[in-house]
Design a protein around this motif. Structure first.
Motif, PDB file in Angstrom:
ATOM      1  N   TRP A  77      63.825-117.731  31.202  1.00 14.51           N
ATOM      2  CA  TRP A  77      64.170-117.236  29.855  1.00 14.51           C
ATOM      3  C   TRP A  77      63.163-116.178  29.411  1.00 14.51           C
ATOM      4  CZ3 TRP A  77      68.256-117.147  26.938  1.00 14.51           C
ATOM      5  CH2 TRP A  77      68.133-116.828  25.569  1.00 14.51           C
ATOM      6  N   SER A  78      63.686-115.063  28.884  1.00 15.61           N
ATOM      7  CA  SER A  78      62.823-113.909  28.613  1.00 15.61           C
ATOM      8  C   SER A  78      61.875-114.121  27.435  1.00 15.61           C
ATOM      9  CB  SER A  78      63.694-112.671  28.357  1.00 15.61           C
ATOM     10  OG  SER A  78      64.565-112.909  27.247  1.00 15.61           O
ATOM     11  N   GLU A  79      62.200-115.027  26.550  1.00 16.38           N
ATOM     12  CA  GLU A  79      61.338-115.295  25.396  1.00 16.38           C
ATOM     13  C   GLU A  79      61.000-116.774  25.355  1.00 16.38           C
ATOM     14  OE1 GLU A  79      62.275-112.908  21.677  1.00 16.38           O
ATOM     15  OE2 GLU A  79      64.206-112.826  22.716  1.00 16.38           O
ATOM     16  N   PRO A  80      60.126-117.206  26.237  1.00 18.76           N
ATOM     17  CA  PRO A  80      59.798-118.635  26.296  1.00 18.76           C
ATOM     18  C   PRO A  80      59.042-119.083  25.042  1.00 18.76           C
ATOM     19  CG  PRO A  80      58.308-117.393  27.678  1.00 18.76           C
ATOM     20  CD  PRO A  80      59.353-116.424  27.204  1.00 18.76           C
ATOM     21  N   LEU A  81      59.113-120.390  24.837  1.00  8.37           N
ATOM     22  CA  LEU A  81      58.464-120.963  23.662  1.00  8.37           C
ATOM     23  C   LEU A  81      56.963-120.732  23.689  1.00  8.37           C
ATOM     24  CD1 LEU A  81      58.666-122.747  21.108  1.00  8.37           C
ATOM     25  CD2 LEU A  81      58.331-124.734  22.603  1.00  8.37           C
ATOM     26  N   GLY A  82      56.427-120.389  22.541  1.00  9.04           N
ATOM     27  CA  GLY A  82      54.988-120.232  22.402  1.00  9.04           C
ATOM     28  C   GLY A  82      54.556-120.528  20.978  1.00  9.04           C
ATOM     29  N   PHE A  83      53.282-120.874  20.789  1.00 14.13           N
ATOM     30  CA  PHE A  83      52.725-121.115  19.459  1.00 14.13           C
ATOM     31  C   PHE A  83      51.365-120.441  19.347  1.00 14.13           C
ATOM     32  CE2 PHE A  83      55.518-124.843  19.909  1.00 14.13           C
ATOM     33  CZ  PHE A  83      56.212-124.788  18.708  1.00 14.13           C
ATOM     34  N   GLN A  84      51.090-119.941  18.165  1.00 15.14           N
ATOM     35  CA  GLN A  84      49.769-119.441  17.804  1.00 15.14           C
ATOM     36  C   GLN A  84      49.241-120.345  16.690  1.00 15.14           C
ATOM     37  OE1 GLN A  84      48.403-116.144  19.047  1.00 15.14           O
ATOM     38  NE2 GLN A  84      49.951-116.660  20.584  1.00 15.14           N
ATOM     39  N   VAL A  85      48.146-121.052  16.937  1.00 18.77           N
ATOM     40  CA  VAL A  85      47.547-121.930  15.938  1.00 18.77           C
ATOM     41  C   VAL A  85      46.157-121.391  15.610  1.00 18.77           C
ATOM     42  CG1 VAL A  85      46.842-124.273  15.357  1.00 18.77           C
ATOM     43  CG2 VAL A  85      48.833-123.897  16.847  1.00 18.77           C
ATOM     44  N   LEU A  86      45.969-121.022  14.368  1.00 19.28           N
ATOM     45  CA  LEU A  86      44.706-120.448  13.894  1.00 19.28           C
ATOM     46  C   LEU A  86      43.957-121.497  13.076  1.00 19.28           C
ATOM     47  CD1 LEU A  86      46.185-117.040  12.718  1.00 19.28           C
ATOM     48  CD2 LEU A  86      44.909-117.448  14.828  1.00 19.28           C
ATOM     49  N   THR A  87      42.658-121.603  13.292  1.00 22.58           N
ATOM     50  CA  THR A  87      41.842-122.566  12.548  1.00 22.58           C
ATOM     51  C   THR A  87      40.585-121.893  12.011  1.00 22.58           C
ATOM     52  OG1 THR A  87      40.789-123.270  14.622  1.00 22.58           O
ATOM     53  CG2 THR A  87      42.645-124.578  13.831  1.00 22.58           C
ATOM     54  N   MET A  88      40.170-122.332  10.833  1.00 26.68           N
ATOM     55  CA  MET A  88      38.901-121.890  10.233  1.00 26.68           C
ATOM     56  C   MET A  88      38.116-123.138   9.855  1.00 26.68           C
ATOM     57  SD  MET A  88      39.460-118.504   7.861  1.00 26.68           S
ATOM     58  CE  MET A  88      40.747-119.210   6.837  1.00 26.68           C
ATOM     59  N   ASP A  89      37.005-123.357  10.539  1.00 28.41           N
ATOM     60  CA  ASP A  89      36.171-124.531  10.321  1.00 28.41           C
ATOM     61  C   ASP A  89      34.868-124.094   9.663  1.00 28.41           C
ATOM     62  OD1 ASP A  89      34.692-126.833  10.364  1.00 28.41           O
ATOM     63  OD2 ASP A  89      34.874-127.193  12.525  1.00 28.41           O
ATOM     64  N   PRO A  90      34.684-124.365   8.356  1.00 27.38           N
ATOM     65  CA  PRO A  90      33.458-123.923   7.686  1.00 27.38           C
ATOM     66  C   PRO A  90      32.201-124.550   8.262  1.00 27.38           C
ATOM     67  CG  PRO A  90      34.701-125.419   6.283  1.00 27.38           C
ATOM     68  CD  PRO A  90      35.582-125.088   7.445  1.00 27.38           C
ATOM     69  N   ALA A  91      32.319-125.745   8.826  1.00 25.19           N
ATOM     70  CA  ALA A  91      31.141-126.407   9.406  1.00 25.19           C
ATOM     71  C   ALA A  91      30.686-125.686  10.671  1.00 25.19           C
ATOM     72  CB  ALA A  91      31.461-127.864   9.712  1.00 25.19           C
ATOM     73  N   ALA A  92      31.623-125.172  11.454  1.00 23.22           N
ATOM     74  CA  ALA A  92      31.279-124.466  12.692  1.00 23.22           C
ATOM     75  C   ALA A  92      30.832-123.040  12.418  1.00 23.22           C
ATOM     76  CB  ALA A  92      32.475-124.461  13.637  1.00 23.22           C
ATOM     77  N   ASN A  93      31.303-122.476  11.317  1.00 23.37           N
ATOM     78  CA  ASN A  93      30.909-121.115  10.936  1.00 23.37           C
ATOM     79  C   ASN A  93      31.169-120.102  12.059  1.00 23.37           C
ATOM     80  OD1 ASN A  93      29.890-119.231   9.080  1.00 23.37           O
ATOM     81  ND2 ASN A  93      27.837-119.342   9.960  1.00 23.37           N
ATOM     82  N   ASP A  94      32.324-120.277  12.712  1.00 18.34           N
ATOM     83  CA  ASP A  94      32.643-119.381  13.824  1.00 18.34           C
ATOM     84  C   ASP A  94      33.909-118.556  13.565  1.00 18.34           C
ATOM     85  OD1 ASP A  94      34.373-121.495  13.919  1.00 18.34           O
ATOM     86  OD2 ASP A  94      33.947-122.083  15.982  1.00 18.34           O
ATOM     87  N   GLY A  95      34.197-118.334  12.281  1.00 17.06           N
ATOM     88  CA  GLY A  95      35.319-117.476  11.927  1.00 17.06           C
ATOM     89  C   GLY A  95      36.664-118.102  12.236  1.00 17.06           C
ATOM     90  N   VAL A  96      37.661-117.250  12.440  1.00 11.11           N
ATOM     91  CA  VAL A  96      39.011-117.708  12.765  1.00 11.11           C
ATOM     92  C   VAL A  96      39.117-117.888  14.274  1.00 11.11           C
ATOM     93  CG1 VAL A  96      41.468-117.191  12.643  1.00 11.11           C
ATOM     94  CG2 VAL A  96      39.958-116.506  10.760  1.00 11.11           C
TER      95      VAL A  96
END
Length: 504
Positions: free
Chosen positions: A407-426
Motif C-alpha cells: 500500500w502506497s500510504e502505509p499507516l504511520g504516527f508522529q507523536v511529539l512530547t515536551m517534558d519540562p523535567a528533561a528540558n530537552d525540547g520537543v
C-alpha cells in the motif's frame, strides 16, 4: 498725658489707679476686674459708666464723678510683663507656627518619597519576574488584558475539508477572564475568524462562572456528509472536591456552520453529554467525531478518573449518550494522574482496511503508551520512551491502516512530547513499518514551543502551541508538518505558518 482719641460710646470704666496698682502687683488677681464704684445704689449696682457729657447734665450721681480717663502708670520693672502680646499666626506663636509648618512639610515629603520608591521597586520586581519566568510574562490576571489569551490555557483543535475542497482549521482556547473562544481558518478566505463559545454575556444560561480556570478542552467535527457537519466542544466546570463536571455544547449544521464569518454564541446548544460525566479536576479531555465513511462512525468522549480512562459514545438520537462507567481495560498500566491525553484517528482507504482511534498517554510506569480503539476492542502498546509526569503530548497519523500488500500510504504516527523535567525540547517518537522509533535529537523547528510547554495537533498535521509574545502575553502559533511519510529524515521538518488571530 493727652487722653486717647479712641472713644467707645457704650462705656468707659472708672479706675482707682492706686488700688489698681496694689491689686495688680500685690494680689495678682484684682487686675482682671474693673474697680467697683462706691457710689452705686440699689438702682445701679453695676460698675460705674461714665459718658463724655455726664458732668454737664447734672446727673443724679452728683459732681464727684471725674470724667478724666485713667492714666497709664509706668512701672519700669514690670514693663516687660504688661507689654503688647507677641504676634500670633492661627492662634500660635510665630515660632511655634513655623516649626509646625516645617515639620508637616518634612512629613509630606517623606510620604511622597516613600510611595514613589515603593512603586518603582514593585515595577522593577515585576520586570525581573517577567524576565526570569515565562509563566509570569503574561499579565494573566490583569483586568486590562481580560480578553487576551490566558497564558496557561489548554488548546484543542479540529479540521475538515468542505464541499468545495477548501481546508478548514479550528482552534479552541481560553481567555484571561475564563471565556472560551474559537478561531477558524478557511483556505479560500485565508484569514482567521474569531467567535465566542461562552463569554461574559450569559448566553444559553452559561457565563464565566461555568468554566474552570485552566480547563481542559476537547473539540471535534462530526461529518454527516461533505456538506453537513456538527461541531462539538467540551470543557470542565469549576472544581468540586478534586473533581470537575464535564460540560458540552454543539453547534449544529442547522444553525449554519461557517468558517468565513463569526458564529453567534447563542447558536451553540446544550449537548446531552454535558453534566453527565465527571472527571478528575486536572484530567485531559479528548473527543472524536466521525470524519469519513471509512472512519469510526460515532462520537466519542474520553476523560480520566482516579482508576483510569473512561469513555462515552453517541450513536444517534435514539440511543443517546452511553457509558458503562468502567475504565478502559488493556494489558498496560493506566495513565498517571492528570496525564496528557491525545487522540489521533486512522482511517481505512478500502472496506478491507481497519479504522481506529488511537489514544496516547503517560502510564504510571512513566512509559509513553498507546491504546488502540478499533475492530470492537482496545489494544495497548508501549512506544519505547519514558516521559515525566508533566509531559505534554501531541499526535497525528500519516497514511491509512490498510491490509493490502505494498500500500502506497502505509499507516504511520508522529507523536511529539515536551517534558519540562528533561528540558530537552520537543521530542519525536514515530511509527513506521509496524514498529516504533524514538528520536533523541529535539525537533528544532518547534523550539519556540518549549517555554510554555503547551501544544496540540489535528489530523491535517497542523501543530498549535503557545509562544511568549515580545512585550508580554502569548500567541497561539501554527506550524505545518513538511515531512514525507516515506522519508524518516524529514520527520522533524515543520514550517512556521504564523500566529492564530485571537483578537476579541
Amino acid at each position: 498725658m493727652s487722653p486717647s482719641t479712641d472713644r467707645y460710646e457704650y462705656s468707659t470704666l472708672e479706675v482707682d489707679t492706686e488700688a489698681q496698682i496694689q491689686n495688680e502687683y500685690g494680689n495678682n488677681y484684682g487686675a482682671q476686674y474693673p474697680e467697683v464704684n462706691q457710689n452705686a445704689t440699689e438702682h445701679l449696682n453695676y460698675p460705674e459708666v461714665v459718658s463724655g457729657d455726664l458732668h454737664k447734665t447734672g446727673s443724679h450721681l452728683g459732681s464727684n464723678v471725674d470724667s478724666t480717663l485713667p492714666e497709664p502708670v509706668h512701672i519700669p520693672e514690670t514693663e516687660k510683663a504688661i507689654g503688647v502680646p507677641a504676634p500670633r499666626i492661627c492662634g500660635l506663636k510665630r515660632k511655634v507656627f513655623w516649626g509646625v509648618l516645617v515639620a508637616a512639610i518634612i512629613v509630606i515629603i517623606a510620604i511622597v518619597v516613600g510611595v514613589t520608591a515603593g512603586v518603582v521597586t514593585r515595577k522593577n520586581s515585576s520586570s525581573s519576574d517577567s524576565g526570569s519566568s515565562g509563566s509570569n510574562n503574561d499579565g494573566a490576571d490583569s483586568p486590562s488584558n481580560a480578553t487576551a489569551v490566558y497564558a496557561q490555557t489548554n488548546l484543542a483543535t479540529a479540521n475538515f475539508t468542505d464541499e468545495f475542497g477548501y481546508e478548514n482549521y479550528l482552534v479552541a482556547y481560553q481567555l484571561n477572564n475564563k471565556a472560551l473562544y474559537l478561531s477558524a481558518w478557511n483556505s479560500s478566505r485565508k484569514s482567521w475568524v474569531v467567535s465566542p463559545i461562552v463569554d461574559s454575556t450569559e448566553t444559553n444560561n452559561l457565563g464565566l462562572d461555568d468554566i474552570r480556570k485552566g480547563t481542559a478542552l476537547a473539540l471535534d467535527v462530526f461529518a454527516y456528509n461533505d456538506t453537513t457537519r456538527d461541531i462539538h466542544v467540551y470543557w470542565q466546570l469549576p472544581d468540586s472536591g478534586g473533581l470537575a463536571t464535564i460540560k458540552a455544547l454543539t453547534y449544529t449544521s442547522q444553525r449554519g456552520i461557517t468558517t468565513q464569518a463569526a458564529l453567534p454564541a447563542a447558536n451553540w446548544v446544550d449537548s446531552e453529554a454535558g453534566n453527565s460525566y465527571i472527571s478528575t479536576a486536572g484530567s485531559s479531555l479528548i473527543s472524536y467525531g466521525k470524519q469519513c465513511d471509512l472512519c469510526n462512525q460515532y462520537t466519542y468522549l474520553y476523560w480520566q478518573q482516579a482508576d483510569g480512562i473512561r469513555v462515552a459514545t453517541y450513536e444517534n438520537s435514539t440511543t443517546g449518550w452511553e457509558s458503562d462507567n468502567d475504565v478502559i481495560q488493556v494489558d498496560l498500566p493506566p495513565p498517571s494522574t492528570n496525564s496528557s491525553l491525545v487522540q489521533a484517528h486512522a482511517a481505512a482507504a478500502t472496506t478491507d482496511g481497519h479504522r481506529s482511534m488511537n489514544i496516547f498517554y503517560r502510564a504510571t510506569t512513566s512509559a509513553l503508551s498507546q491504546i488502540v480503539n478499533g475492530d470492537g476492542r482496545y489494544v495497548g502498546h508501549a512506544l519505547g520512551r519514558d516521559v515525566g509526569p508533566k509531559t505534554t503530548i501531541a499526535a497525528f497519523s500519516t497514511g491509512f491502516n490498510e491490509t493490502s500488500t505494498g500500500w502506497s500510504e502505509p499507516l504511520g504516527f508522529q507523536v511529539l512530547t515536551m517534558d519540562p523535567a528533561a528540558n530537552d525540547g520537543v521530542q519525536l517518537t514515530y511509527y513506521k513499518g509496524s514498529s516504533w522509533t524514538t528520536v533523541s535529537k529535539q525537533v528544532q523547528d518547534l523550539s519556540d514551543c518549549k517555554a510554555r510547554g503547551t501544544m496540540t495537533a489535528n489530523h491535517a498535521r497542523r501543530i498549535y502551541c503557545l509562544v511568549d509574545r515580545t512585550g508580554g502575553g502569548v500567541d497561539i502559533v501554527e506550524y505545518a508538518w513538511k515531512g514525507d511519510p516515506d522519508d524518516t529524515s524529514t520527520y522533524s521538518n515543520y514550517n512556521k505558518v504564523g500566529a492564530v488571530v485571537t483578537t476579541v
